[in-house]
Design a protein around this motif. Structure first.
Motif, mmCIF file in Angstrom:
data_model
loop_
_atom_site.group_PDB
_atom_site.id
_atom_site.type_symbol
_atom_site.label_atom_id
_atom_site.label_comp_id
_atom_site.label_asym_id
_atom_site.label_seq_id
_atom_site.Cartn_x
_atom_site.Cartn_y
_atom_site.Cartn_z
ATOM 1 N N ASP A 136 -16.341 -31.274 21.888
ATOM 2 C CA ASP A 136 -18.044 -31.060 22.229
ATOM 3 C C ASP A 136 -18.281 -31.254 20.626
ATOM 4 O O ASP A 136 -18.183 -30.662 19.776
ATOM 5 C CB ASP A 136 -18.351 -30.044 22.771
ATOM 6 N N GLY A 137 -19.077 -32.348 20.537
ATOM 7 C CA GLY A 137 -20.097 -32.538 19.345
ATOM 8 C C GLY A 137 -19.055 -33.423 18.101
ATOM 9 O O GLY A 137 -19.635 -33.412 17.126
ATOM 10 N N VAL A 138 -18.039 -33.551 18.448
ATOM 11 C CA VAL A 138 -16.913 -34.253 17.322
ATOM 12 C C VAL A 138 -17.485 -35.622 16.994
ATOM 13 O O VAL A 138 -17.552 -36.410 17.958
ATOM 14 C CB VAL A 138 -15.705 -34.032 17.728
ATOM 15 N N GLU A 139 -17.654 -35.899 15.801
ATOM 16 C CA GLU A 139 -17.867 -37.107 15.176
ATOM 17 C C GLU A 139 -16.765 -37.902 14.531
ATOM 18 O O GLU A 139 -15.681 -37.329 14.465
ATOM 19 C CB GLU A 139 -18.965 -37.185 14.021
ATOM 20 N N ILE A 140 -16.788 -39.283 14.567
ATOM 21 C CA ILE A 140 -15.764 -39.968 13.851
ATOM 22 C C ILE A 140 -15.534 -39.467 12.407
ATOM 23 O O ILE A 140 -16.264 -39.206 11.643
ATOM 24 C CB ILE A 140 -16.155 -41.476 13.823
ATOM 25 N N GLY A 141 -14.059 -39.420 12.005
ATOM 26 C CA GLY A 141 -13.744 -38.961 10.840
ATOM 27 C C GLY A 141 -13.213 -37.598 10.734
ATOM 28 O O GLY A 141 -12.812 -37.035 9.762
ATOM 29 N N GLU A 142 -13.593 -36.753 11.804
ATOM 30 C CA GLU A 142 -13.226 -35.356 11.801
ATOM 31 C C GLU A 142 -11.570 -35.318 12.188
ATOM 32 O O GLU A 142 -11.234 -36.021 12.834
ATOM 33 C CB GLU A 142 -14.181 -34.656 12.957
ATOM 34 N N SER A 143 -11.155 -34.000 11.998
ATOM 35 C CA SER A 143 -9.730 -33.713 12.139
ATOM 36 C C SER A 143 -9.612 -32.482 12.634
ATOM 37 O O SER A 143 -10.552 -31.763 12.445
ATOM 38 C CB SER A 143 -9.041 -34.220 11.129
ATOM 39 N N PHE A 144 -8.317 -32.427 13.401
ATOM 40 C CA PHE A 144 -8.165 -31.019 13.926
ATOM 41 C C PHE A 144 -6.767 -30.368 13.416
ATOM 42 O O PHE A 144 -5.982 -31.189 13.442
ATOM 43 C CB PHE A 144 -8.164 -31.018 15.485
ATOM 44 N N LYS A 145 -6.838 -29.307 12.731
ATOM 45 C CA LYS A 145 -5.560 -28.781 12.049
ATOM 46 C C LYS A 145 -5.285 -27.531 12.828
ATOM 47 O O LYS A 145 -5.916 -26.883 13.708
ATOM 48 C CB LYS A 145 -5.943 -28.471 10.619
ATOM 49 N N ILE A 146 -3.985 -26.897 12.447
ATOM 50 C CA ILE A 146 -3.643 -25.813 13.345
ATOM 51 C C ILE A 146 -4.234 -24.773 13.127
ATOM 52 O O ILE A 146 -4.649 -23.859 13.781
ATOM 53 C CB ILE A 146 -2.174 -25.592 12.892
ATOM 54 N N SER A 147 -5.020 -24.632 11.934
ATOM 55 C CA SER A 147 -5.936 -23.549 11.474
ATOM 56 C C SER A 147 -7.300 -23.449 12.382
ATOM 57 O O SER A 147 -7.983 -22.406 12.493
ATOM 58 C CB SER A 147 -6.336 -23.578 9.995
ATOM 59 N N SER A 148 -7.608 -24.422 13.122
ATOM 60 C CA SER A 148 -8.675 -24.624 13.997
ATOM 61 C C SER A 148 -8.510 -23.937 15.220
ATOM 62 O O SER A 148 -9.347 -23.916 16.064
ATOM 63 C CB SER A 148 -9.145 -26.006 13.886
ATOM 64 N N ILE A 149 -7.212 -23.479 15.557
ATOM 65 C CA ILE A 149 -6.701 -23.117 16.855
ATOM 66 C C ILE A 149 -6.763 -21.742 16.736
ATOM 67 O O ILE A 149 -5.912 -21.110 15.928
ATOM 68 C CB ILE A 149 -5.738 -23.634 17.352
ATOM 69 N N ASN A 150 -7.517 -20.572 17.635
ATOM 70 C CA ASN A 150 -7.264 -19.443 17.360
ATOM 71 C C ASN A 150 -5.981 -18.925 18.034
ATOM 72 O O ASN A 150 -5.967 -19.111 19.593
ATOM 73 C CB ASN A 150 -8.535 -18.662 18.136
ATOM 74 N N LEU A 151 -5.205 -18.241 17.574
ATOM 75 C CA LEU A 151 -3.766 -17.818 18.076
ATOM 76 C C LEU A 151 -3.923 -16.223 18.167
ATOM 77 O O LEU A 151 -4.524 -15.750 17.494
ATOM 78 C CB LEU A 151 -2.884 -18.491 17.282
ATOM 79 N N GLU A 152 -3.358 -15.982 19.196
ATOM 80 C CA GLU A 152 -3.218 -14.313 19.299
ATOM 81 C C GLU A 152 -2.351 -13.703 18.243
ATOM 82 O O GLU A 152 -1.530 -14.426 17.738
ATOM 83 C CB GLU A 152 -2.565 -14.065 20.813
ATOM 84 N N THR A 153 -2.449 -12.681 18.170
ATOM 85 C CA THR A 153 -1.587 -11.811 17.007
ATOM 86 C C THR A 153 -0.044 -11.962 17.447
ATOM 87 O O THR A 153 0.284 -11.907 18.630
ATOM 88 C CB THR A 153 -1.927 -10.374 17.189
ATOM 89 N N ASP A 154 0.476 -12.225 16.565
ATOM 90 C CA ASP A 154 1.949 -12.361 16.732
ATOM 91 C C ASP A 154 2.518 -13.606 17.206
ATOM 92 O O ASP A 154 3.548 -13.999 17.320
ATOM 93 C CB ASP A 154 2.925 -11.162 17.631
ATOM 94 N N VAL A 155 1.523 -14.659 17.244
ATOM 95 C CA VAL A 155 1.790 -16.052 17.606
ATOM 96 C C VAL A 155 1.655 -16.772 16.434
ATOM 97 O O VAL A 155 0.476 -17.028 16.144
ATOM 98 C CB VAL A 155 0.922 -16.419 19.012
ATOM 99 N N THR A 156 2.597 -17.244 16.068
ATOM 100 C CA THR A 156 2.526 -18.218 14.848
ATOM 101 C C THR A 156 3.200 -19.586 14.816
ATOM 102 O O THR A 156 4.325 -19.786 15.511
ATOM 103 C CB THR A 156 3.207 -17.336 13.616
#
Length: 233
Positions: free
Chosen positions: A148-168
């Motif tokens: 939603d709202g993503v433009e050309i040139g944007e990227s998604f890294k693992i840091s952009s995902i919310n992981l639960e505690t103890d999930v790495t």
């Protein structure tokens, strides 16, 4: 949660295993935890229907062994080399607090709400699955990325995902890329202005008119020269 019926089996020879498979069963083993390994059989028809569903290998299954339920995680499925039918399954017991390594699929949502995709951008998926280390009771069904709202040139890294505690993630030391929204690989040629098209049309018409002009005065045609010679004779 997925539920599957299983029965204790006592097969010991290849012939007994073949007979079990011919009757529509698939031999399986349950291992892990403090309990002893269990040899069971499950329905091949039901197993195939579950395999056809997405993420079977990353979902916890309630295995009812002769009526006694226990939570397990499918770890490996072996297939026949020719028929490609499932011939064996390994199940890992889910023991609370015990961490395991597992590949979790990445899911993308709201494609229709991305301005970049609407303008012809291309979603370049670098990783369709990410390997995680997590407690067996905290296995995520998928890693969700919202477009939603993503433009050309944007990227998604693992840091952009919310992981639960103890999930790495098992990849350490870098914020790795999962996907990018790239520019179109084929660019459309811009349309010519109306004035330029009109000018080209006029130039073509003038060229055609020049080709139809009669010969200028003083210019003689080959036929006229012959006629004058004959009159002199």
């Amino acid at each position: 949660m997925i539920s599957l019926e299983a029965n204790i089996r006592n097969t010991k020879t290849k012939g007994e295993l073949s007979a079990l498979r011919n009757k529509g069963g698939v031999p399986a083993v349950i291992y892990g935890g403090e309990a002893q390994n269990e040899t069971v059989s499950i329905s091949k028809k039901l197993l195939k229907s579950l395999i056809d569903k997405e993420n079977f290998l990353s979902n916890i299954v309630t295995l009812n062994v002769d009526g006694k339920p226990q939570n397990v995680l499918p770890r490996e499925i072996k297939y026949h080399i020719i028929s490609d039918e499932p011939i064996h399954v390994d199940f890992l017991r889910v023991v609370p607090g015990v961490k395991i390594r597992i590949e979790v699929p990445v899911q993308f949502i709201n494609h229709e709400k991305s301005p970049g995709l609407k303008r012809g951008g291309v979603l370049n998926i670098v990783r369709r699955k990410v390997e995680l280390r997590c407690p067996s009771e905290k296995i995520p069904e998928s890693l969700v990325i919202d477009l939603d709202g993503v433009e050309i040139g944007e990227s998604f890294k693992i840091s952009s995902i919310n992981l639960e505690t103890d999930v790495t993630p098992t990849i350490k030391g870098r914020d790795f890329v999962i996907a990018t929204l790239a520019a179109p690989t084929v660019m459309k040629e811009p349309e010519k202005p109306a004035e330029e098209e009109a000018a080209e049309g006029e130039a073509g018409a003038d060229a055609a008119a020049d080709g139809d002009k009669p010969a200028a005065e003083g210019e003689k045609k080959e036929g006229d020269d012959k006629k004058a010679a004959e009159e002199k004779k």
